[in-house]
Design a protein around this motif. Structure first.
Motif, mmCIF file in Angstrom:
data_model
loop_
_atom_site.group_PDB
_atom_site.id
_atom_site.type_symbol
_atom_site.label_atom_id
_atom_site.label_comp_id
_atom_site.label_asym_id
_atom_site.label_seq_id
_atom_site.Cartn_x
_atom_site.Cartn_y
_atom_site.Cartn_z
ATOM 1 N N ILE A 37 -5.744 -0.494 -14.257
ATOM 2 C CA ILE A 37 -6.246 0.493 -13.066
ATOM 3 C C ILE A 37 -5.205 1.555 -13.254
ATOM 4 C CG2 ILE A 37 -4.399 -0.710 -11.755
ATOM 5 C CD1 ILE A 37 -6.284 -0.406 -9.251
ATOM 6 N N THR A 38 -5.491 2.686 -12.493
ATOM 7 C CA THR A 38 -4.378 4.032 -12.690
ATOM 8 C C THR A 38 -3.494 3.515 -11.555
ATOM 9 O OG1 THR A 38 -5.980 5.149 -11.310
ATOM 10 C CG2 THR A 38 -6.345 5.342 -13.570
ATOM 11 N N GLY A 39 -2.491 4.546 -11.724
ATOM 12 C CA GLY A 39 -1.206 4.222 -10.546
ATOM 13 C C GLY A 39 -1.838 4.594 -9.507
ATOM 14 N N ARG A 40 -2.582 5.766 -9.641
ATOM 15 C CA ARG A 40 -3.293 6.493 -8.121
ATOM 16 C C ARG A 40 -4.047 5.262 -7.350
ATOM 17 N NH1 ARG A 40 -3.245 11.134 -6.312
ATOM 18 N NH2 ARG A 40 -2.895 12.231 -8.687
ATOM 19 N N LYS A 41 -4.849 4.477 -8.210
ATOM 20 C CA LYS A 41 -5.746 3.625 -7.565
ATOM 21 C C LYS A 41 -4.875 2.488 -7.042
ATOM 22 C CE LYS A 41 -10.234 4.655 -9.712
ATOM 23 N NZ LYS A 41 -11.290 4.101 -10.690
ATOM 24 N N LEU A 42 -3.850 2.008 -7.858
ATOM 25 C CA LEU A 42 -3.077 0.956 -7.276
ATOM 26 C C LEU A 42 -2.132 1.019 -6.217
ATOM 27 C CD1 LEU A 42 -1.864 -1.794 -8.071
ATOM 28 C CD2 LEU A 42 -0.160 -0.693 -9.669
ATOM 29 N N LEU A 43 -1.828 2.313 -5.914
ATOM 30 C CA LEU A 43 -1.185 2.817 -4.648
ATOM 31 C C LEU A 43 -1.950 2.916 -3.565
ATOM 32 C CD1 LEU A 43 1.252 5.623 -6.083
ATOM 33 C CD2 LEU A 43 1.999 3.159 -5.690
ATOM 34 N N SER A 44 -3.337 3.255 -3.753
ATOM 35 C CA SER A 44 -4.329 3.352 -2.671
ATOM 36 C C SER A 44 -4.584 1.857 -2.133
ATOM 37 C CB SER A 44 -5.602 3.766 -3.361
ATOM 38 O OG SER A 44 -6.819 3.694 -2.362
ATOM 39 N N HIS A 45 -4.702 0.710 -3.267
ATOM 40 C CA HIS A 45 -4.537 -0.408 -2.820
ATOM 41 C C HIS A 45 -3.436 -1.002 -1.791
ATOM 42 C CE1 HIS A 45 -5.170 -4.964 -3.225
ATOM 43 N NE2 HIS A 45 -3.907 -5.100 -3.701
ATOM 44 N N TYR A 46 -2.241 -0.348 -2.413
ATOM 45 C CA TYR A 46 -1.114 -1.123 -1.601
ATOM 46 C C TYR A 46 -1.044 -0.233 -0.359
ATOM 47 C CZ TYR A 46 1.471 -2.840 -5.686
ATOM 48 O OH TYR A 46 1.490 -3.517 -6.950
ATOM 49 N N GLU A 47 -1.504 1.034 -0.342
ATOM 50 C CA GLU A 47 -1.858 1.584 1.121
ATOM 51 C C GLU A 47 -2.404 0.877 2.186
ATOM 52 O OE1 GLU A 47 -3.314 5.888 3.084
ATOM 53 O OE2 GLU A 47 -3.139 5.595 0.821
#
Length: 309
Positions: A92-102
């Motif tokens: 996964i990209t960092g952006r998508k991972l952060l979206s998950h954490y959000e």
């Protein structure tokens, strides 16, 4: 409640091995509290108990006024956490991972993630499996800071970061404190805690050696003194310096046209300045307090009091 964290008699055992020995400390809201100590001191175990990742064997703690064992997800959304060992999904990209954490931590201000990534020089569109250790650490920092939590719990936050990014991280910490957030961070690197923290707990083998402000640690810190003087013999100059409280490791050298002295000073500098006013100085160097030496001295006093160092 004025304290963000209150810990009382916290003990943790893994089987028959006790790794936290009834520690006590408090962290005031809106401050930076640093825990320093060598690897294996109990820093990570303390943080995991506070976050209810593991349960203490005895004792109690309050985090943002709540018992972490009972508060559940609502408390966790008020906290930003960076673990000491960061494991990330690799496909996964960092952006998508952060979206998950959000979605887990709560809403993030528009553009805030990109702003943090830019400050840390992080490419959010790369897959996490392609990131270096330093960039993975940056991604962990972004996920901890991005939702502006009331409390940041950061375990060895500068691990793997280059010096410029370390300085940017320290700036982020100071800005968070100025906004009223509380930061609880651990490190075995004394210099970064010295720059960031208001108060410091020194932890060794599950015991708290002391809790003190950075200012108080500086006052009791070891300073290195070097000076040159004329018009006085080496014996007389040495005798004068030995009268200063806290002077140790004194070395005196007759240089032919004067004397050169070097020493360490453990304590206040005013008595030293009073003695030096009676000398004809040609050079004087008083180095910044060495907090690391002070910490090692405290470790030694702990061992001298019968506690296993």
């Amino acid at each position: 409640m004025s304290q963000a964290i209150v810990v009382q008699s916290l003990t943790k055992k893994f089987g028959s091995r006790e790794v936290l020995h009834g520690i006590d400390f408090t962290v005031e809201r809106g401050t930076v509290f640093g825990v320093i100590g060598p690897n294996g001191a109990g820093k990570t175990t303390t943080m995991r108990c506070l976050l209810d990742i593991i349960r203490p064997s005895s004792g109690s703690s309050l985090v943002l006024g709540e018992d972490p064992r009972r508060a559940g997800p609502e408390l966790r959304r008020r906290i930003g956490y960076l673990p000491g060992e960061l494991f990330l999904e690799g496909r996964i990209t960092g952006r998508k991972l952060l979206s998950h954490y959000e979605a887990i931590s709560g809403p993030v201000k528009r553009g805030h993630i990109d702003a943090l990534a830019e400050r840390l020089d992080l490419d959010l569109d790369r897959h996490t499996r392609k990131l270096s250790k330093g960039n993975r650490q940056k991604l962990g920092l972004v996920q901890a800071f991005m939702h502006d939590p009331e409390l940041l719990v950061l375990d060895e936050p500068t691990s793997g970061l280059d010096p410029l990014v370390q300085q940017e991280f320290l700036a982020m910490v100071k800005e968070s404190r100025n906004r009223g957030q509380t930061i609880f961070l651990s490190s075995h690197v004394l210099s970064e805690v010295q720059q960031a923290a208001d108060e410091v707990a020194i932890l060794r083998d599950g015991h708290i050696v002391t809790v003190a402000s950075v200012a108080r640690l500086r006052e009791s810190a070891v300073r290195h003194v070097r000076l040159s003087a004329t018009g006085i013999s080496a014996d007389d100059a040495g005798a004068m310096l030995r009268r200063v409280p806290g002077i140790a490791r004194l070395e005196v050298l007759d240089s032919g046209d004067g004397v050169e002295l070097s020493a360490t000073l453990e304590g206040a500098i005013q008595p030293l300045l009073h003695v030096l006013s009676g000398l004809q100085l040609t050079d004087l160097v008083l180095e910044e307090p060495d907090l690391e030496e002070s910490v090692l001295k405290m470790y030694g006093s702990l061992a001298g009091n019968g506690v296993r160092p």
